[in-house]
Design a protein around this motif. Structure first.
Motif, PDB file in Angstrom:
ATOM      1  N   ASP A 194     -18.001  44.582 -20.183  1.00 29.60           N
ATOM      2  CA  ASP A 194     -16.708  45.259 -20.210  1.00 29.60           C
ATOM      3  C   ASP A 194     -15.566  44.276 -19.952  1.00 29.60           C
ATOM      4  O   ASP A 194     -14.568  44.262 -20.676  1.00 29.60           O
ATOM      5  CB  ASP A 194     -16.689  46.365 -19.158  1.00 29.60           C
ATOM      6  N   GLU A 208     -18.918  44.722 -26.814  1.00 25.93           N
ATOM      7  CA  GLU A 208     -19.553  46.020 -26.976  1.00 25.93           C
ATOM      8  C   GLU A 208     -20.522  46.237 -25.816  1.00 25.93           C
ATOM      9  O   GLU A 208     -21.344  45.381 -25.517  1.00 25.93           O
ATOM     10  CB  GLU A 208     -20.302  46.043 -28.313  1.00 25.93           C
ATOM     11  N   VAL A 209     -20.401  47.399 -25.155  1.00 27.81           N
ATOM     12  CA  VAL A 209     -21.248  47.676 -23.991  1.00 27.81           C
ATOM     13  C   VAL A 209     -22.430  48.530 -24.436  1.00 27.81           C
ATOM     14  O   VAL A 209     -22.358  49.752 -24.510  1.00 27.81           O
ATOM     15  CB  VAL A 209     -20.465  48.391 -22.871  1.00 27.81           C
ATOM     16  N   CYS A 210     -23.512  47.870 -24.780  1.00 23.23           N
ATOM     17  CA  CYS A 210     -24.730  48.561 -25.194  1.00 23.23           C
ATOM     18  C   CYS A 210     -25.899  47.931 -24.458  1.00 23.23           C
ATOM     19  O   CYS A 210     -26.151  46.728 -24.588  1.00 23.23           O
ATOM     20  CB  CYS A 210     -24.934  48.461 -26.705  1.00 23.23           C
ATOM     21  N   ASN A 262     -20.325  51.750 -28.092  1.00 22.88           N
ATOM     22  CA  ASN A 262     -20.836  51.585 -26.734  1.00 22.88           C
ATOM     23  C   ASN A 262     -21.884  52.653 -26.447  1.00 22.88           C
ATOM     24  O   ASN A 262     -21.632  53.846 -26.633  1.00 22.88           O
ATOM     25  CB  ASN A 262     -19.681  51.693 -25.734  1.00 22.88           C
ATOM     26  N   GLU A 266     -17.361  48.716 -33.144  1.00 29.93           N
ATOM     27  CA  GLU A 266     -17.930  48.778 -31.785  1.00 29.93           C
ATOM     28  C   GLU A 266     -18.495  50.155 -31.496  1.00 29.93           C
ATOM     29  O   GLU A 266     -17.892  51.178 -31.820  1.00 29.93           O
ATOM     30  CB  GLU A 266     -16.837  48.442 -30.764  1.00 29.93           C
ATOM     31  N   VAL A 321     -15.890  52.544 -20.018  1.00 30.28           N
ATOM     32  CA  VAL A 321     -15.617  52.765 -21.438  1.00 30.28           C
ATOM     33  C   VAL A 321     -14.408  53.684 -21.604  1.00 30.28           C
ATOM     34  O   VAL A 321     -13.552  53.472 -22.470  1.00 30.28           O
ATOM     35  CB  VAL A 321     -16.863  53.348 -22.132  1.00 30.28           C
TER      36      VAL A 321
END
Length: 311
Positions: free
Chosen positions: A83, A88-90, A143, A141, A122
C-alpha cells in the motif's frame, strides 16, 4: 506415507534445506524471496513486465501462538508495504497459518484482523484518488485477498470465512479445488451470491469430503467448473474467475469458452506460479489477457519447493 514424503516433511530435513545456501540458491527458481522486501522487489519487476502479482506467504502451519502471530504480522507488513509503495495489494491467506489449527475462533479473528487492515487501506486509497490528492490506481489494478484452500482445514470453514469477508465488503476471492467432489455445488452457490472464485486443480491436504482420485476426472471437473464460471449468470453477477493453471492446452480451452460467452480479456484472470511456464505467461500477456503471477515468499519455503518439484 512413502519414505520420500516422510523425509520431505520432517523438521530436520526442512531445517537443513532452508539453512543450506546451495539449496536456497536452487529454490530461488520457484521461491524467489524469503523476506518481505525481496517479495516487493519481485512484484515491482513483474509489474514493469506487464504482469500482476499475488504474494503468497510461506509460513509455518501451526497451533502455537508464537508461530501464528509471526505469520499474521508478516502478512500485515506485506500489505502495508504494498500500500505504501502504491502497488496492487493482492496477497493470499493460508488458514492453516492464521490460527485455524489452534481453533476456529483464533483463525477467524486473525483473518478478520488482516481483512480490516486491507479494507481500510484500500478504501483510504480510493478516497484519496476521488479527492484528487492520491497517486491514482495502476492500470488494471485489482486489489484482492485470496483465501486459499489450506491443509488440515475443512473446506466448509474456508467457505464460511470467505462468506463473512464477502458480506463485509472485503474484496476477496476463494480457492475452489477441482479435485473435490463438492466443488460444483460450491461454485454454483458463490456465483449466485456474486462472489469470486480462484479455480485450482488440486488441494494440498484439504480436509473434506470425497476426492476424485483419477487425474483425468480432476481435469474434466476443472473444465466443467470453468464453464460454470464463464456462464451468462456469472457474467451478470459480475463474478471474477481466476484460473490457476500451468498448461497451454487448459489455457486455450478456457479462452475458447470465454470467447463463446462474450467475456472480455480483462474480466477474468490466469494465475501461474513464479518460475513455471514463462512462455505461456508471455503468450497470454501479449494477447491481452490478465496474467497474475503467484509469488511465494518466506522462510518456510522447503515444503512448497519440494511439492512443486514433484509435480
Amino acid at each position: 506415507m512413502g519414505l520420500k514424503k516422510k523425509l520431505a516433511g520432517s523438521s530436520m530435513v526442512r531445517f537443513l534445506a532452508q539453512n543450506t545456501p546451495l539449496m536456497h540458491g536452487v529454490a530461488k527458481k520457484l521461491v524467489p524471496a524469503t523476506t518481505v522486501e525481496e517479495a516487493i522487489e519481485i512484484t515491482v519487476k513483474l509489474s514493469e513486465m506487464g504482469y500482476h502479482s499475488c504474494l503468497h506467504h510461506l509460513g509455518k502451519p501451526s497451533a502455537q501462538i508464537e508461530d501464528i502471530e509471526d505469520n499474521v504480522s508478516t502478512v500485515i507488513e506485506t500489505l502495508e508495504i504494498l500500500d505504501e509503495e502504491r502497488l496492487e495489494v493482492c496477497l493470499s491467506l493460508m488458514p492453516s497459518e492464521m490460527g485455524y489449527l489452534k481453533s476456529d475462533k483464533s483463525g477467524e479473528n486473525h483473518c478478520r484482523q488482516i481483512a480490516r487492515n486491507f479494507r481500510n487501506r484500500v478504501s483510504a486509497r480510493d478516497v484519496e484518488d476521488r479527492q484528487g490528492y492520491g497517486d491514482g490506481h495502476g492500470e488494471g489494478e485489482r486489489n484482492l485477498l485470496m483465501i486459499h484452500a489450506s491443509e488440515r482445514v475443512p473446506m466448509q470453514q474456508i467457505l464460511a470465512l470467505y462468506g463473512r469477508l464477502h458480506r463485509s465488503s472485503v474484496a476477496s476471492c476463494v480457492t475452489i479445488p477441482a479435485a473435490l467432489a463438492r466443488s460444483e455445488e460450491d461454485v454454483k452457490t458463490i456465483i449466485s451470491q456474486g462472489g469470486n472464485v480462484r479455480l485450482s486443480l488440486l488441494p494440498h491436504g484439504v480436509v473434506d469430503a470425497r476426492y476424485f482420485d483419477d487425474p483425468e476426472l480432476v481435469l474434466d471437473n476443472y473444465m466443467k467448473l470453468a464453464r460454470l464460471l464463464l456462464c451468462e449468470e456469472a457474467m451478470i453477477q459480475q463474478v471474477l474467475p481466476v484460473f490457476a493453471l500451468e498448461d497451454d492446452e487448459m489455457a486455450e480451452q478456457v479462452i475458447m469458452m470465454a470467447n463463446l460467452e462474450g467475456w472480455s480479456a480483462s474480466s477474468f484472470e490466469f494465475e501461474i506460479p513464479y518460475g513455471v511456464n514463462n512462455k505461456l505467461k508471455r503468450k497470454l500477456r501479449d494477447e491481452g489477457y490478465r496474467v497474475r503471477v503467484l509469488v511465494p515468499y518466506g522462510r518456510e519455503w522447503w515444503t512448497y519447493f519440494y511439492r512443486r518439484t514433484q509435480t
